[in-house]
Design a protein around this motif. Sequence first.
Motif, PDB file in Angstrom:
ATOM      1  N   GLY A 103      18.694   7.414   0.093  1.00  0.00           N
ATOM      2  CA  GLY A 103      18.796   6.509   1.254  1.00  0.00           C
ATOM      3  C   GLY A 103      17.297   6.547   1.786  1.00  0.00           C
ATOM      4  N   ARG A 104      16.600   7.558   1.213  1.00  0.00           N
ATOM      5  CA  ARG A 104      15.156   7.480   1.746  1.00  0.00           C
ATOM      6  C   ARG A 104      14.309   6.355   1.037  1.00  0.00           C
ATOM      7  N   ILE A 105      14.966   5.452   0.127  1.00  0.00           N
ATOM      8  CA  ILE A 105      14.410   4.313  -0.428  1.00  0.00           C
ATOM      9  C   ILE A 105      14.245   3.169   0.846  1.00  0.00           C
ATOM     10  N   ALA A 106      14.788   3.376   1.998  1.00  0.00           N
ATOM     11  CA  ALA A 106      14.620   2.627   3.090  1.00  0.00           C
ATOM     12  C   ALA A 106      13.193   3.030   3.697  1.00  0.00           C
ATOM     13  N   GLU A 107      13.023   4.095   3.767  1.00  0.00           N
ATOM     14  CA  GLU A 107      11.721   4.648   4.492  1.00  0.00           C
ATOM     15  C   GLU A 107      10.453   4.284   3.839  1.00  0.00           C
ATOM     16  N   ARG A 108      10.624   4.121   2.423  1.00  0.00           N
ATOM     17  CA  ARG A 108       9.721   3.827   1.458  1.00  0.00           C
ATOM     18  C   ARG A 108       9.543   2.308   1.709  1.00  0.00           C
ATOM     19  N   LEU A 129       5.817  -1.825   3.243  1.00  0.00           N
ATOM     20  CA  LEU A 129       5.538  -3.033   4.002  1.00  0.00           C
ATOM     21  C   LEU A 129       4.594  -2.873   5.228  1.00  0.00           C
ATOM     22  N   ASP A 130       4.298  -1.468   5.563  1.00  0.00           N
ATOM     23  CA  ASP A 130       3.271  -1.288   6.722  1.00  0.00           C
ATOM     24  C   ASP A 130       1.995  -1.375   5.846  1.00  0.00           C
ATOM     25  N   ARG A 131       1.987  -0.808   4.648  1.00  0.00           N
ATOM     26  CA  ARG A 131       0.655  -0.694   3.769  1.00  0.00           C
ATOM     27  C   ARG A 131       0.263  -2.235   3.319  1.00  0.00           C
ATOM     28  N   VAL A 132       1.405  -3.002   3.008  1.00  0.00           N
ATOM     29  CA  VAL A 132       1.167  -4.267   2.958  1.00  0.00           C
ATOM     30  C   VAL A 132       0.134  -4.985   4.074  1.00  0.00           C
ATOM     31  N   ARG A 133       0.607  -4.696   5.164  1.00  0.00           N
ATOM     32  CA  ARG A 133      -0.224  -5.212   6.319  1.00  0.00           C
ATOM     33  C   ARG A 133      -1.687  -4.805   6.221  1.00  0.00           C
TER      34      ARG A 133
END
Length: 346
Positions: A310-315, A320-324
Amino acid sequence: LFGLPEQPAHERVLLTTDPATGLQAILAVHSTARGPAFGGCRFWHYDSDLAALHDALRLSQGMSLKNALADLPFGGGKAVILKPRGDFDRDALFAAFGRAVQSLRGSYITAEDVGTTTTDMRGVRAITPYVSGIPRDGAFGGDPSPKTAWGVFVAIQAGARHVLGRPSLDGVRVALQGLGAVGWHLAEFLHQAGARLVVTDVDAAKVERAVVQFGAQAAPVNEILAADVDVLAPCALGAALNAQTVPVIRARIVAGAANNQLATPADGDALQQRGICYLPDYLVNAGGIISVAREYRGEGDEAAVMAEVGRIAERVEELLDRVRVAGTTPARVADDWARAKLVQTS
Ligand code: NAI
């Protein structure tokens, strides 16, 4: 390697044959920087030996990145067995494969992948301890596909929140390419969450079952990538995203189980230019390796594995934050992120 100058360096590649059983296999150890190279065994018809080698090299490199990004204490490897054209004794073939795995003395650990089953891995276990993905009475483990599907599912949920602003998947339209071991479980999770499914498979019977069971809409194999949906989930074989297909995709998000979805890195850039968010395959499809890795280490239980998957969701959120911040593509950010983790432990 000879003839493949574009391939990254692998630590070790074993090409092995066993005339008595017809085994022809490639065992590719890409990196042991984080620990023994861990990755499944593919059993497949290839057009040429070189095609098989190419697949093994690409897949094993992908496993290094996948295992690093999932914070597993394992490096990346993969095995490919060239499926014999004529009759063969499957048990004997996998026993011979087990001997090849054993010859690497633990620098490579195998498990299921496309074309191999838990029964095959039981046969390998009879020869060598360096294998996982085997069901055990009263303990979690075995077929990694449901765990892979769960990881893809939570990645799609996170992507839908982030990209589409949808708090749930209720009413979200998802196109599924491939209803095999992972695709079918993914379809179940999506259906339970209220998603509307468009599905295809080269096996018409699977499509028919999905129509009946999930109220899915069937699409022709050559039209699924252009389906009018919010999310596209490639769950068949690799290179689904290429110069021919990227221009026709209508989904806002691509997130699926298939390994090596991008034919080339440029296809990831092309997706971004079209405003499509591609969630890198090796990030979202790590559920299976997380499961077999825990099983191999004899750690935890079903609930702990599901929580870790489930931690895949956090990654995905972090990616997506890093992409920004980085202003580049999810594929390139994920590659840099994973490579940094490879280096950190080497
Ligand atoms: P599978 O062999 O059970 O399923 C693949 C499905 O795709 C089959 O139903 C097949 O008929 C269908 N298919 C093949 N070509 C197609 C095409 N051109 N169009 C539509 N359907 C097509 O394999 P599995 O285990 O479900 O894996 C799917 C993908 O996910 C593979 O790329 C695999 O490497 C990857 N993967 C699987 C994991 C697992 O836990 N099984 C883990 C991580 C990645």
